[in-house]
Design a protein around this motif. Sequence first.
Motif, PDB file in Angstrom:
ATOM      1  N   ILE A 113       0.784 -11.495   1.951  1.00 22.97           N
ATOM      2  CA  ILE A 113       1.590 -10.640   2.815  1.00 22.97           C
ATOM      3  C   ILE A 113       1.277  -9.191   2.476  1.00 22.97           C
ATOM      4  O   ILE A 113       1.306  -8.804   1.308  1.00 22.97           O
ATOM      5  CB  ILE A 113       3.104 -10.886   2.607  1.00 22.97           C
ATOM      6  N   ALA A 114       0.983  -8.390   3.480  1.00 20.36           N
ATOM      7  CA  ALA A 114       0.692  -6.969   3.268  1.00 20.36           C
ATOM      8  C   ALA A 114       1.822  -6.122   3.833  1.00 20.36           C
ATOM      9  O   ALA A 114       2.406  -6.445   4.875  1.00 20.36           O
ATOM     10  CB  ALA A 114      -0.624  -6.585   3.924  1.00 20.36           C
ATOM     11  N   THR A 115       2.126  -5.032   3.140  1.00 21.22           N
ATOM     12  CA  THR A 115       3.137  -4.095   3.629  1.00 21.22           C
ATOM     13  C   THR A 115       2.726  -2.690   3.203  1.00 21.22           C
ATOM     14  O   THR A 115       1.763  -2.488   2.476  1.00 21.22           O
ATOM     15  CB  THR A 115       4.540  -4.460   3.097  1.00 21.22           C
ATOM     16  N   GLY A 116       3.485  -1.705   3.666  1.00 17.38           N
ATOM     17  CA  GLY A 116       3.150  -0.323   3.359  1.00 17.38           C
ATOM     18  C   GLY A 116       2.439   0.330   4.536  1.00 17.38           C
ATOM     19  O   GLY A 116       1.836  -0.335   5.381  1.00 17.38           O
ATOM     20  N   GLY A 117       2.500   1.646   4.579  1.00 16.69           N
ATOM     21  CA  GLY A 117       2.002   2.383   5.726  1.00 16.69           C
ATOM     22  C   GLY A 117       0.537   2.187   6.038  1.00 16.69           C
ATOM     23  O   GLY A 117       0.121   2.321   7.192  1.00 16.69           O
ATOM     24  N   LEU A 118      -0.282   1.882   5.021  1.00 15.43           N
ATOM     25  CA  LEU A 118      -1.722   1.771   5.243  1.00 15.43           C
ATOM     26  C   LEU A 118      -2.194   0.332   5.436  1.00 15.43           C
ATOM     27  O   LEU A 118      -3.394   0.101   5.587  1.00 15.43           O
ATOM     28  CB  LEU A 118      -2.477   2.405   4.068  1.00 15.43           C
ATOM     29  N   ALA A 119      -1.283  -0.623   5.458  1.00 13.51           N
ATOM     30  CA  ALA A 119      -1.694  -2.024   5.591  1.00 13.51           C
ATOM     31  C   ALA A 119      -2.472  -2.258   6.879  1.00 13.51           C
ATOM     32  O   ALA A 119      -3.501  -2.959   6.898  1.00 13.51           O
ATOM     33  CB  ALA A 119      -0.476  -2.941   5.535  1.00 13.51           C
ATOM     34  N   THR A 120      -2.000  -1.664   7.971  1.00 16.12           N
ATOM     35  CA  THR A 120      -2.671  -1.887   9.256  1.00 16.12           C
ATOM     36  C   THR A 120      -4.048  -1.236   9.308  1.00 16.12           C
ATOM     37  O   THR A 120      -4.878  -1.615  10.135  1.00 16.12           O
ATOM     38  CB  THR A 120      -1.814  -1.357  10.416  1.00 16.12           C
ATOM     39  N   LEU A 121      -4.322  -0.271   8.443  1.00 14.43           N
ATOM     40  CA  LEU A 121      -5.630   0.383   8.415  1.00 14.43           C
ATOM     41  C   LEU A 121      -6.743  -0.601   8.082  1.00 14.43           C
ATOM     42  O   LEU A 121      -7.868  -0.476   8.578  1.00 14.43           O
ATOM     43  CB  LEU A 121      -5.609   1.519   7.383  1.00 14.43           C
ATOM     44  N   PHE A 122      -6.435  -1.594   7.255  1.00  5.44           N
ATOM     45  CA  PHE A 122      -7.448  -2.545   6.803  1.00  5.44           C
ATOM     46  C   PHE A 122      -7.452  -3.849   7.597  1.00  5.44           C
ATOM     47  O   PHE A 122      -8.374  -4.646   7.472  1.00  5.44           O
ATOM     48  CB  PHE A 122      -7.229  -2.875   5.320  1.00  5.44           C
ATOM     49  N   GLU A 123      -6.418  -4.055   8.404  1.00  5.94           N
ATOM     50  CA  GLU A 123      -6.211  -5.353   9.038  1.00  5.94           C
ATOM     51  C   GLU A 123      -7.415  -5.815   9.860  1.00  5.94           C
ATOM     52  O   GLU A 123      -7.796  -6.987   9.834  1.00  5.94           O
ATOM     53  CB  GLU A 123      -4.960  -5.296   9.923  1.00  5.94           C
ATOM     54  N   ARG A 124      -8.044  -4.895  10.598  1.00  4.83           N
ATOM     55  CA  ARG A 124      -9.118  -5.283  11.513  1.00  4.83           C
ATOM     56  C   ARG A 124     -10.409  -5.635  10.795  1.00  4.83           C
ATOM     57  O   ARG A 124     -11.315  -6.214  11.401  1.00  4.83           O
ATOM     58  CB  ARG A 124      -9.391  -4.141  12.505  1.00  4.83           C
ATOM     59  N   HIS A 125     -10.507  -5.314   9.507  1.00  3.73           N
ATOM     60  CA  HIS A 125     -11.780  -5.484   8.824  1.00  3.73           C
ATOM     61  C   HIS A 125     -11.725  -6.456   7.653  1.00  3.73           C
ATOM     62  O   HIS A 125     -12.621  -6.468   6.808  1.00  3.73           O
ATOM     63  CB  HIS A 125     -12.290  -4.127   8.350  1.00  3.73           C
ATOM     64  N   THR A 126     -10.685  -7.245   7.582  1.00  2.87           N
ATOM     65  CA  THR A 126     -10.602  -8.244   6.515  1.00  2.87           C
ATOM     66  C   THR A 126      -9.775  -9.435   6.979  1.00  2.87           C
ATOM     67  O   THR A 126      -8.903  -9.293   7.843  1.00  2.87           O
ATOM     68  CB  THR A 126      -9.963  -7.651   5.239  1.00  2.87           C
ATOM     69  N   PHE A 143       0.848  -1.187   0.000  1.00  4.23           N
ATOM     70  CA  PHE A 143       0.000   0.000   0.000  1.00  4.23           C
ATOM     71  C   PHE A 143       0.886   1.241   0.000  1.00  4.23           C
ATOM     72  O   PHE A 143       1.364   1.685   1.044  1.00  4.23           O
ATOM     73  CB  PHE A 143      -0.903   0.003   1.234  1.00  4.23           C
ATOM     74  N   GLY A 144       1.123   1.794  -1.164  1.00 10.59           N
ATOM     75  CA  GLY A 144       1.951   2.983  -1.291  1.00 10.59           C
ATOM     76  C   GLY A 144       1.257   4.027  -2.134  1.00 10.59           C
ATOM     77  O   GLY A 144       0.028   4.110  -2.156  1.00 10.59           O
ATOM     78  N   THR A 145       2.041   4.840  -2.850  1.00  7.73           N
ATOM     79  CA  THR A 145       1.456   5.809  -3.775  1.00  7.73           C
ATOM     80  C   THR A 145       0.545   5.085  -4.756  1.00  7.73           C
ATOM     81  O   THR A 145      -0.582   5.515  -5.026  1.00  7.73           O
ATOM     82  CB  THR A 145       2.563   6.552  -4.537  1.00  7.73           C
ATOM     83  N   ALA A 146       1.050   3.992  -5.293  1.00  8.73           N
ATOM     84  CA  ALA A 146       0.216   3.013  -5.987  1.00  8.73           C
ATOM     85  C   ALA A 146       0.080   1.809  -5.067  1.00  8.73           C
ATOM     86  O   ALA A 146       0.933   1.565  -4.212  1.00  8.73           O
ATOM     87  CB  ALA A 146       0.857   2.602  -7.306  1.00  8.73           C
TER      88      ALA A 146
END
Length: 263
Positions: A225-238, A135-138
């Motif tokens: 595997i998820a990485t990038g600054g916004l990965a944790t934003l979605f973790e609780r809901h998927t 999860f980055g600019t793209a």
Amino acid sequence: MLLAIDAGNTNVVFALVEVSGQAREIRARWRIATDPRRTADEYAVWLSQLLALEGFARDDVSAVVISTVVPRALHNLQVLASKYFGGDALIAGRAPLEWGVSIDVDEPASLGADRAVNTIAAHALHAGDLIVIDFGTATTVDFSDYKGAYKGGIIAPGINLSLDALVAAAAKLPRIAIEAPAVNSVIGRNTVDQMNIGIYWGYLAMIEGLVARMKAEVGRPVKVIATGGLATLFERHTAVFDAIEPDLTIQGLAIMWQGAHIG
């Protein structure tokens, strides 16, 4: 210690990594907005102050390794390494830090360095067929097989980019923070809630749908595997992520540096 630098389209991440044998420990990390015009001297002043705040000095850095998807930013980062850290930086993808894995796509040279580095790191940390979502600019969704070969992937607009485009194109829509909606309803009762639902749940639905299609095409069990600054934003809901590795690119740079010096 190793100074690992990941120059992305939006931010440049600097991380101080303590490397001992095959072990790696990230001791500190900092980020600054990407600006190809930023000089080595400017980087040095900023970075020296941050090192001092964490109890380190420039002399603690013994090597520098760089990954970049912004070619114009590379020169000044190389000057930073040679002028202020006493040696030439190693560049991911160039000797002696060649990828060392198969890039099995139509145009291997066009693959972003961060995606190749992420593939190397993911397979050092996890076994089997892997999907890496960055999860980055793209937002990139990349598949690599159980042998570690990069086989291809997907590039989609990042969530911040999507929101920027929406706000820029619609005069009456306000700028909102990207966050999980307070309730699970997808029937918004006001403009801000409706935007939040569309951005958050819409983006998550896209990720879940793309991963499902990719898994079906692969036809074998695949770890995500998820990485990038916004990965944790979605973790609780998927449940789509099997693991989150927030520092995957930095880990990959350290792994490549270890391979060049230990192997």
